[in-house]
Enzyme design. Structure first.
Site, PDB file in Angstrom:
ATOM      1  N   HIS A  93       0.741  -1.132   0.027  1.00 43.07           N
ATOM      2  CA  HIS A  93       0.020   0.088  -0.008  1.00 43.07           C
ATOM      3  C   HIS A  93       0.798   1.271  -0.002  1.00 43.07           C
ATOM      4  CE1 HIS A  93      -4.331  -1.734   1.287  1.00 43.07           C
ATOM      5  NE2 HIS A  93      -3.423  -2.644   0.643  1.00 43.07           N
ATOM      6  N   HIS A 128      -1.758 -12.230  -2.270  1.00 42.56           N
ATOM      7  CA  HIS A 128      -2.722 -12.935  -1.563  1.00 42.56           C
ATOM      8  C   HIS A 128      -2.211 -14.234  -1.117  1.00 42.56           C
ATOM      9  CE1 HIS A 128      -6.017  -9.872  -3.294  1.00 42.56           C
ATOM     10  NE2 HIS A 128      -5.118  -9.236  -2.511  1.00 42.56           N
TER      11      HIS A 128
END
Length: 724
Positions: free
Chosen positions: A96, A264
């Site tokens: 992020h 993920h």
């Protein structure tokens, strides 16, 4: 996907925010120059003499890596690790931080550690990353100024994968921290977090066209909405958003699939309760919370982030290929369900027990895997599916693709490899690093003097020499350290064909430089800058002053095969107020666009002022336009631009949307023409103060020296070898 260069947003465009005080709050349409000074040295506690590159030489990298690896498995009572492993949290923090990068203007990204400050520290998508940084602080405290936050955040994410079993591609140190929010960076015009399409100030228009230069689909997100477009699951529509947003981050389809799947493969999603019961974000939290946000006394709610709940793989602390295997194995069984937080997510209707991950807190309890809409897009979109199938069947291909894509994600805004530091830097040159060969020959001072004479006698005008050098250098962006004069890519595709570079005029100049380069072995890059330098020196001398304009040889010439044509399209000059050029009319005003370019070039308001005033009288306007050329001595570095601008014997009359006449008050005769970029130096109170200074009778030599200094700064902006 090719770059879309329509401009509907820029870093200096938008309404007044609540934190703006003083004149801008009263007169929000006034030109705000703050973006040119947003990282004033006075806010940096390390002082102007601090040299991070020197501090890095003292860093024990192996000891640092060991400390991070130990931290990843050392679960804390105040913030327990999922499955006893902080790797997923650290990877998300790094993702992020780096994922806020946007290729359109190079802003955002991991290069400054700006996640520590608002607004990023309080974005909904960054919920609980404040905890990740607090977990890292003991390490930062131990190593002090030998490691920046920017480097530490991205290294921790990289270590999260390495500790899980991935062979990472490498890591470079060298990112320097900022010490103040980048509050003038344009993140969108929305007035609410996660505003859906169609809401006021939304970033989408037409047939799902994303406002430039943005890359995220909503205010407060890094890239896409995990629940689907506007929270409505539809993997095909989400795939379209993914392709747009990831291309805006400089990623192709293969890199997109690798990053989503690799991102993920470790960690989990959090949505185990009602998100409305979670406290305020860090910037709105109570003083007693000491900068921590999203507070709750309910441990089941403590880690809520996206609202989606569950792990993607069987073993969330292990690097493997389970993400793809499970995604395809249960492809026909996935259905939309609601998380405890009410978010829409995809789960298999049934699963084999051996495929089910253990509960994050109780290993005796088995849970179903959970996918978000972006995950499902990897098997529903035809192009993504082909890549996903290949990665499912070839673990080594997936490992390599993710390792390389992760390295690109975390390093693409660092610029060329010459800015990389440390023992972990990979040897391979990658095309997105914009490699440049070393120069074949570096001329001596005597040879430089001779070359100046030859260039000035070549038949090229002062304006042509200056414009060619400026166009070569102006592509530099301090946001991601791309562009600049080094490499002379102005002679290669796509730059040689850009309208803003005036291809016909450019080829005339390049013919001179390439012939001279063939005769002397001096690079075209050096000759272009030297030509501009010689022209500026002559223009100063013709004005009656003796000011030397320094020149530093040592540039190389890039090859076409070392140039990513599609990527360089993002550097295309669709506006340049310094040369009074705009490709077309845009929503931001010309003077706002001038600030955008000035800030990317790393200029102060004073430097911007002297460069505009000087380039006008040197005759460097695009297309030989006469707008702003307030002089009858074109090619001489006089202060005429400022003197005529502030002369009250003149008045200004609009003649179009972006055109004006300067009219003699007594005779009514038109003396000059101008654009808004020219007039702003007389209308804005701060810029007028500068203009009045340089219009003074005693300002000629000072202006020449100030122009020379600003000129050299731009010409050498990408010469990192001069800044070590």
């Amino acid at each position: 996907m090719s770059a879309n260069h329509s401009v509907t947003g820029c870093p200096v465009h938008g309404s007044v925010t609540s934190d703006q005080q003083g004149p801008m709050a009263w007169w929000p349409k006034a030109l705000n120059l703050d973006i040119l000074h947003q990282h004033d040295t006075k806010v940096n506690p390390l002082g102007k003499d601090f040299n991070y590159a020197e501090e890095l030489k003292k860093l024990d990298v192996e000891a640092l890596k060991k400390d991070i690896a130990d931290m990843l498995r050392d679960s804390q009572d105040w913030w327990p690790a999922d499955h006893g492993y902080y790797g997923g949290l650290m990877a998300r923090m790094a993702w992020h931080q780096a994922g806020s990068y946007r290729a359109m203007d190079g802003r955002g990204g991991g290069n400054t550690g700006n996640q520590r400050f608002a607004p990023l520290n309080s974005w909904p998508d960054n919920a609980n990353l404040d905890k990740a940084r607090r977990l890292l602080y003991p390490i930062k405290q131990k190593y002090g100024n030998k490691i920046s936050w920017a480097d530490l955040i991205l290294l921790a994410g990289t270590m999260g994968y390495e500790a899980a079993g991935l062979k990472t591609y490498g890591f470079a140190f060298g990112r320097e921290d900022i010490w103040h929010p980048e509050k003038d960076t344009y993140w969108g015009s929305e007035t609410e977090w996660l505003a859906p399409t169609g809401s006021k100030g939304n970033r989408w228009s037409g047939d799902r066209e994303l406002e430039n230069p943005l890359s995220a689909v909503m205010m407060g997100l890094i890239y896409i909405n995990p629940e689907g477009v506007d929270g409505n699951p539809d993997p095909i529509k989400t795939a379209r958003d993914m392709r747009i947003t990831f291309s805006r981050m400089g990623m192709n389809d293969e890199e997109t699939v690798a990053l989503v799947a690799g991102g993920h493969t470790i960690g989990k999603q959090h949505g185990n309760g009602n998100a409305k019961e979670v406290g305020a974000e860090p910037e709105a939290a109570d003083i007693a919370d000491q900068g921590l946000g999203w507070k709750t006394d309910d441990k089941s709610l403590a880690k809520i982030t996206s609202g989606i709940e569950g792990a993607w793989t069987t073993n969330p602390d292990r690097w493997d290929n389970e993400f793809f295997k499970l995604l395809f194995k249960y492809e026909d069984k996935f259905e939309i369900v609601r998380s405890p937080a009410g978010a829409k997510q995809w789960e298999p209707s049934e699963m084999d027990p051996e495929d089910m991950p253990a509960d994050q807190n109780d290993p005796t309890i088995k849970r179903k895997i959970t996918m978000n809409d972006g995950d499902m897009a990897l098997i529903k979109d035809p192009e993504y599916r082909k890549i996903s199938e290949r990665f499912r069947d070839d673990q080594a291909a997936f490992d390599d693709a993710f390792a390389r894509a992760w390295f690109k994600l975390t390093h693409r805004d660092m610029g060329p490899k010459s800015r990389y530091h440390g023992p972990l830097v990979p040897q391979e040159d990658l095309i997105w690093q914009d490699p440049i060969p070393a120069p074949k020959y570096v001329p001596t001072e005597a040879e430089i003097s001779s070359l100046k004479e030859k260039i000035l006698a070549s038949g090229l005008s002062i304006g042509e020499l200056v414009a060619t050098a400026w166009d070569s250098a102006r592509t530099f962006r301090q946001s991601d350290y791309r562009g600049g004069a080094n490499g002379a890519r102005i002679r290669l595709a796509p730059q040689k064909d850009w309208e803003g570079n005036e291809p016909a005029r450019l080829q005339k100049a390049l013919a001179v430089y390439e012939k001279l380069s063939a005769e002397t072995n001096v690079s075209v890059a050096d000759l272009i800058v030297l030509g501009g330098t010689a022209a500026v020196e002559k223009a100063i001398k013709d004005a009656g002053f003796n000011v030397k304009v320094p020149f530093a040889a040592g540039r190389g010439d890039a090859l076409q095969e070392q140039t990513d044509v599609e990527s360089f399209e993002y550097l295309k000059p669709i506006h340049d107020g310094f040369r009074n050029y705009q490709e077309k009319h845009y929503e931001p005003t010309p003077e706002e666009l001038l600030l955008d370019r000035a800030q990317l070039l790393g200029l102060t308001a004073v430097e911007m002022t002297v460069l505009v005033g000087g380039l006008r009288v040197l005759g460097a306007n695009h297309g030989d336009s006469k707008h702003g050329v307030f002089t009858d001595r074109v090619g001489v570095l006089t202060t005429d631009f400022f003197r005529n601008l502030v002369d009250m014997g003149n008045k200004w009359e609009p003649t179009g949307r972006n055109s004006y006449n300067i009219v003699d008050r007594k005779s009514g005769a038109t003396k000059f023409t101008a654009t808004r970029v020219d007039l702003v130096f007389g209308s804005n109170s701060i810029l007028r103060a500068y203009a009045e200074l340089y219009a003074q009778d005693d300002a000629g030599e000072k202006f020449a020296q100030d122009f020379a200094n600003a000129w050299v700064k731009v010409m050498n902006a990408d010469r990192y070898d001069l800044k070590k």
